[in-house]
Scaffold this motif. Structure first.
Motif, PDB file in Angstrom:
ATOM      1  N   SER A   1       5.830   0.615  -8.565  1.00  0.00           N
ATOM      2  CA  SER A   1       6.120  -0.071  -7.306  1.00  0.00           C
ATOM      3  C   SER A   1       7.122  -1.188  -7.546  1.00  0.00           C
ATOM      4  CB  SER A   1       4.839  -0.656  -6.714  1.00  0.00           C
ATOM      5  OG  SER A   1       5.139  -1.529  -5.646  1.00  0.00           O
TER       6      SER A   1
ATOM      7  N   ARG B   1       0.826  -1.208   0.000  1.00  0.00           N
ATOM      8  CA  ARG B   1       0.000   0.000   0.000  1.00  0.00           C
ATOM      9  C   ARG B   1       0.854   1.250   0.000  1.00  0.00           C
ATOM     10  NH1 ARG B   1      -4.468  -1.894   4.542  1.00  0.00           N
ATOM     11  NH2 ARG B   1      -5.699  -3.257   3.169  1.00  0.00           N
TER      12      ARG B   1
ATOM     13  N   ASN C   1       2.273   1.756  -3.489  1.00  0.00           N
ATOM     14  CA  ASN C   1       1.200   2.194  -4.392  1.00  0.00           C
ATOM     15  C   ASN C   1       0.874   3.663  -4.168  1.00  0.00           C
ATOM     16  OD1 ASN C   1       0.957  -0.348  -5.528  1.00  0.00           O
ATOM     17  ND2 ASN C   1      -0.709  -0.988  -4.176  1.00  0.00           N
ATOM     18  N   TRP C   2       0.907   4.082  -2.894  1.00  0.00           N
ATOM     19  CA  TRP C   2       0.679   5.496  -2.591  1.00  0.00           C
ATOM     20  C   TRP C   2       1.786   6.353  -3.198  1.00  0.00           C
ATOM     21  CZ3 TRP C   2       3.825   8.871   0.159  1.00  0.00           C
ATOM     22  CH2 TRP C   2       3.273  10.123   0.432  1.00  0.00           C
TER      23      TRP C   2
ATOM     24  N   VAL D   1       3.417   5.772  -5.871  1.00  0.00           N
ATOM     25  CA  VAL D   1       3.156   5.880  -7.312  1.00  0.00           C
ATOM     26  C   VAL D   1       2.082   6.931  -7.562  1.00  0.00           C
ATOM     27  CG1 VAL D   1       2.280   4.677  -9.341  1.00  0.00           C
ATOM     28  CG2 VAL D   1       3.868   3.509  -7.800  1.00  0.00           C
ATOM     29  N   GLU D   2       0.987   6.865  -6.800  1.00  0.00           N
ATOM     30  CA  GLU D   2      -0.106   7.820  -6.977  1.00  0.00           C
ATOM     31  C   GLU D   2       0.332   9.251  -6.681  1.00  0.00           C
ATOM     32  OE1 GLU D   2      -3.206   6.482  -4.444  1.00  0.00           O
ATOM     33  OE2 GLU D   2      -3.612   4.651  -5.601  1.00  0.00           O
ATOM     34  N   ALA D   3       1.269   9.398  -5.745  1.00  0.00           N
ATOM     35  CA  ALA D   3       1.755  10.730  -5.387  1.00  0.00           C
ATOM     36  C   ALA D   3       2.832  11.240  -6.342  1.00  0.00           C
ATOM     37  CB  ALA D   3       2.302  10.712  -3.958  1.00  0.00           C
TER      38      ALA D   3
END
Length: 235
Positions: free
Chosen positions: A29, A15, A18-19, A21-23
Motif C-alpha cells: 500500500s 482499506r 489494503n484490499w 494488496v490482499e488481492a
C-alpha cells in the motif's frame, strides 16, 4: 470538507489499498505508513419542537408532509424520498422502511398519532412514490421521487424564514437536524435506547440488545405515542 469527513474518506482509501494488496494487485500500500488521527466530531444542532412547529407553519403541500415525516419518525431524507405508497400502512399505523432489496433490510417504524393525522389528510398517494416530484420533461407524469438536495434546500429556506440559523458551515440546522430532534424527543420521553436506535436504523447486530430486546408492535406503538410531539392543532 469537514475534517471528520476527510478522515472517513482517508480510512476508505486505506482499506481499498489494503484490499488491493490482499488481492495481489499491488505489492504494498502506498499509504501504509500514513497515520490517521481521528478528529473530534462536530456537534451539530437538533431542531426543537417549537422550531419544527414554526417551520411546519410556513411549509405547504408535499414539503410540509415530508418535513413532518422527518421530524416524527427520524427517517433519513433519502429513505423518505424512496418511500412508496405501499410502505405506509395507516391501518396498522406503521411505516415500512426499505433500506435494501432484501426482506431483512426492512424495518418498521410506528406512526405517531400526530403524524397519522397528517398522513390521513395527505392526498398524494399517487404514482410510484409516496412523495413524487413535479412533472418534468423527463418525467411528464410526475411519477419520480423527490430530489433530497432540493428538499434540504426548501427546508433550510423555511427555517431561515422563521429566524433559525441554517447550514452545516454555520453550525445551523439542515434536514438531518430533524433526525437528531426525533432521537432527543424519544429519549426525553423515556423510550428505551435500543428501540430508538432500531427505529433510526442504527441497530448494531453485535449489540446483545439487538437479539434480546423484542417489544411487541403494540408496545412499540405505545412508546411512540408517549413522545411529546403535540398534535395537528399545534401552532
Amino acid at each position: 470538507m469537514e475534517p471528520y469527513t476527510r478522515y472517513n474518506l482517508d480510512v476508505t482509501d486505506k482499506r481499498f489499498f489494503n484490499w488491493c494488496v490482499e488481492a495481489g494487485l499491488i505489492e504494498a500500500s502506498p499509504i501504509a505508513r500514513v497515520k490517521l488521527i481521528k478528529p473530534e466530531r462536530p456537534v451539530h444542532p437538533a431542531t426543537s419542537l417549537a422550531e419544527v412547529n414554526n417551520i411546519l407553519s410556513m411549509a405547504e403541500g408535499t414539503v410540509s408532509v415530508v418535513i413532518a415525516v422527518g421530524a416524527f419518525t427520524g427517517l433519513r431524507l433519502g429513505e423518505i424520498c424512496a418511500l412508496k405508497p405501499g410502505d405506509v400502512d395507516l391501518d396498522a399505523s406503521v411505516i415500512h422502511v426499505r433500506a435494501g432489496k432484501t426482506a431483512a433490510a426492512v424495518r418498521e417504524v410506528p406512526i405517531h398519532p400526530r403524524l397519522a393525522d397528517i398522513l390521513h389528510d395527505y392526498n398524494g398517494f399517487k404514482g410510484e412514490y409516496l412523495f413524487n416530484a413535479q412533472a418534468s420533461n423527463r418525467f411528464p407524469e410526475g411519477n419520480h421521487h423527490l430530489n433530497p438536495r432540493c428538499v434540504n434546500v426548501d427546508f433550510k429556506r423555511l427555517a431561515k424564514q422563521v429566524g433559525i440559523t441554517v447550514g452545516r458551515k454555520n453550525m445551523g440546522v439542515t434536514f438531518h437536524s430533524l433526525r437528531r430532534h426525533f432521537k432527543t424527543a424519544s429519549l426525553n420521553a423515556g423510550v428505551p435506547l435500543p428501540l430508538v436506535d432500531r427505529w433510526l436504523g442504527h441497530s448494531n447486530k453485535n449489540d446483545i440488545n439487538f437479539h434480546y430486546f423484542r417489544p411487541t408492535q403494540a408496545e412499540e406503538a405505545q412508546w411512540m405515542s408517549a413522545i411529546d410531539f403535540g398534535n395537528t392543532s399545534t401552532p
